[in-house]
Design an enzyme around this catalytic site. Structure first.
Site, mmCIF file in Angstrom:
data_model
loop_
_atom_site.group_PDB
_atom_site.id
_atom_site.type_symbol
_atom_site.label_atom_id
_atom_site.label_comp_id
_atom_site.label_asym_id
_atom_site.label_seq_id
_atom_site.Cartn_x
_atom_site.Cartn_y
_atom_site.Cartn_z
ATOM 1 N N CYS A 1 49.697 53.524 77.210
ATOM 2 C CA CYS A 1 50.643 53.183 78.262
ATOM 3 C C CYS A 1 52.069 53.537 77.847
ATOM 4 O O CYS A 1 52.309 54.085 76.773
ATOM 5 C CB CYS A 1 50.565 51.684 78.569
ATOM 6 S SG CYS A 1 48.893 51.093 78.878
ATOM 7 N N SER B 1 44.487 53.270 82.083
ATOM 8 C CA SER B 1 43.411 52.297 81.923
ATOM 9 C C SER B 1 42.340 52.826 80.980
ATOM 10 O O SER B 1 41.742 53.884 81.235
ATOM 11 C CB SER B 1 42.783 51.974 83.281
ATOM 12 O OG SER B 1 43.748 51.448 84.160
ATOM 13 N N GLY C 1 41.564 64.404 63.996
ATOM 14 C CA GLY C 1 41.457 64.319 62.544
ATOM 15 C C GLY C 1 42.785 64.132 61.851
ATOM 16 O O GLY C 1 42.862 64.272 60.617
#
Length: 630
Positions: A2, A52, A364
């Site tokens: 967010c 979300s 990674g």
């Protein structure tokens, strides 16, 4: 994942206009296209943009506790939230949602700032406590998630995930800071202890800010640090098993999501290891993606495809143009501050490809810093051995004289660039390593800056932060000190900034399992020979992965995302490099010797000298200054 924003008046609790907080949050809609919210009370306002991931239908933000005393705006993921939820429920907290946001409210109620020690995750959050009249701002241990803040003329503390969110407030003064330009030209990014906008600060990784009503805004307080001072006992088999267990847990915990999840797969050791461990954990085919290039020197698709076949992943690849400099303006907007790591172009492209099918991707990132994977660690360790054999005075005289006489050969492979090596051997370890990680040398910066800039810098020098970090590091040897400094400076300033901005620009959440703090803490305690042995970085990690990955993946030369900026400025971008000397934006600062920049661009164009990375820095700097300051 967010974006957060907000205002807090630590003095008089002035009214907060919800529209102002909303504008700050909406400037970062890309970070959270799935929802938005604003909450205000006397003297405080919190804004949120939501992507979300967990508890998709619930957990709207800002979120308040049942009694309304606590309110939070949160960016990130808490991977152990279910364990914490069970513990807090046993203490009497009645949960109304199924996500990790409400767990933070309960954790504050139970433990206060000490809650941070219990969190496993990546996060930045702002938590208002109406009973205590405080605002608590906190950032995760390694700086995966960003937070900018500034004190405004009306007494407010303003904060936002990205600089563009902060700049949406009309009282944030847009004045460039020449010290940040010095830092940027040295390293190719603006470190976390600086900002291109004067007066704006970034919350340091592993720090928090507890602001109390009626008191001045304090300095951030460190709540976590990494230590290389101790060593864990054990042989290679035992330590390798422990390392693999930490890696497995880092991957497993980051596979929790209520939306489609996948992984980046370059065909290198780190991303291949993550995919291997995801495949071990998942009952379904792991979704993987890679980008390739037409130019074989830059293309890793064959290696990625071999790993994808080995673990039966649902694999997608796309060929992109290694000469795709058309994304320059897109990147300038995404990063706000100047950012000259040219691999950001490829990172943006792989994020865009991943977002077509998934909302969360595992990467990674982090293993090179934690386990000494970069070539520069090998060179630094070898140079430290030489420094240990000769007195400082003798080294400075002998190698310094030879280095000054030796011709400059930036075009050559590192082992043949004897001038740089000799000058580094003449310096102490911190100074030498600061030069090794740099892009533009102090001497060249001095020539490119004007007298006006040199006076404004007042002795500020970018390399000093590395010198200080390595001098004060909780460490045993030069390798420890270099890794510690990189984790404090390079990792949050370059690697994690690149990952956050490019992924958030396309509304993709990226998770870094190899930066699980428990893994990082374990790696820091490994003997140096387990991290770097016989010139092989990440030695123990590669040894532990031999049961998963073939030799040609584990032990082939590291490639990474390579962008041919040097060739660009001798070809399609040559005119743009030459135009830097006529730039109104650069001229208006009064900070640069534009004639010197013109000569540098011409010397590069004709092949007399190599200045591709410095020219790229100036192109990105000009675009950033123009966007931010007009």
């Amino acid at each position: 994942m967010c974006g957060i924003a907000g205002l807090y008046y630590s003095g008089t609790p002035k009214p907060v206009d919800p529209a102002r907080v909303r504008a700050m949050a909406d400037a970062m809609t890309h970070r959270g296209p799935d929802g938005a919210g604003v909450w205000t009370a006397p003297g405080v306002g919190l804004g949120h943009r939501r992507l979300s991931i967990i508890d998709v239908a619930g957990s709207p933000q800002p979120m308040a506790s049942a009694d309304g005393a606590l309110t939070i705006s949160f960016n990130g993921e808490i991977y152990n939230y279910r364990e914490l939820r069970r513990e807090l429920a046993a203490r009497g907290w009645a949960f109304r949602s199924d996500g990790d946001t409400e767990v933070l409210l309960a954790a504050w109620e139970a433990w206060g700032p000490a809650m941070l020690d219990r969190l496993v995750g990546m996060f930045v959050f702002a938590l208002h406590d109406a009973r205590a009249n405080t605002l608590f701002l906190a950032r995760d241990r390694l700086g995966v998630k960003p937070l900018h803040y500034a004190e405004l003329a009306d007494g407010a503390l303003a904060f936002a995930s990205e600089l563009k969110g902060l700049l949406a407030h009309p009282l944030v003064r847009r004045v460039p800071d020449v010290r940040a330009v010095e830092d940027y030209l040295a390293f190719g990014y603006v470190p976390d202890d600086a900002c291109i906008v004067a007066g704006v600060k970034k919350m340091p990784a592993g720090h928090y800010l507890l602001v109390e009503r009626g008191k001045p805004v304090p300095a951030p307080r460190r709540w976590w640090d990494i230590s290389f001072a101790d060593r864990v006992p054990g042989n290679a088999d035992a330590l390798g098993a422990q390392l693999l267990a930490h890696m497995r847990e880092g991957v497993r915990s980051r596979m929790v999501a209520d939306v489609p999840l996948g992984a980046f797969l370059s065909g290198g050791v780190d991303s291949s290891a993550v995919v291997a461990l995801m495949a071990e954990e998942s009952p379904h085919a792991v979704k993987t993606c890679t980008i390739g290039f037409d130019a074989s020197d830059y293309d890793e698709r064959a290696h990625a495809a071999a790993v994808a076949t080995r673990f039966a992943t649902d694999h997608r690849e796309r060929i992109v143009d290694a000469n795709d400099f058309g994304l320059i303006d897109t990147l300038a907007h995404a990063f706000d501050e100047p950012f000259a790591d040219a691999s950001a172009l490829a990172t943006w492209q792989v994020c865009s490809l991943a977002r077509e099918q998934v909302t969360v991707a595992l990467s990674g990132d982090g293993a090179d810093e934690a386990l000494a994977g970069y070539r520069r660690y090998r060179f630094h360790a070898a140079e430290e051995r030489v420094r240990g054999m000769l007195p400082a005075g003798l080294r400075a005289g002998l190698f310094g004289s030879l280095g000054r006489m030796y011709p400059k050969a930036d075009w050559a492979p590192r082992p043949l660039r004897a001038k740089a090596t000799l000058l580094e051997l003449a310096a102490d370890g911190g100074e030498a390593y600061a030069r090794a990680v740099g892009v533009t040398t102090p001497e060249l910066r001095g020539a490119l800056f004007s007298d006006v800039a040199r006076r404004a810098l007042a002795g500020h020098r970018a390399e000093d932060r590395y010198v200080i970090a390595m001098r004060d590091a909780p460490a045993r040897d030069g390798l420890d000190r270099a890794q510690y400094a990189d984790m404090k400076i390079w990792l949050p300033g370059d690697i994690l900034t690149k990952s956050d901005r490019t992924s958030m620009a396309v509304s993709l959440e990226v998770r870094e399992p190899l930066l699980d703090h428990r893994l990082v803490e374990f790696a820091a305690r490994l003997p140096g020979s387990m991290r770097l042995r016989h010139g092989q970085g990440k030695w123990l990690m590669k040894r532990a992965l031999e049961r998963y990955l073939p030799q040609d993946i584990l032990y082939r030369p590291k490639m990474g995302f390579v962008t041919p900026v040097g060739a660009w400025f001798r070809g399609p971008l040559a005119a743009q490099a030459a135009a830097l000397a006529r730039s109104r934006t650069l001229s208006d600062t009064g900070w640069f010797d534009l004639d010197r920049i013109a000569r540098l661009a011409e010397a590069h164009r004709v092949g007399r000298e190599e200045h591709g990375r410095t020219l790229w820095q100036f192109v990105m700097l000009e675009k950033s200054l123009t966007r931010l300051f007009g």
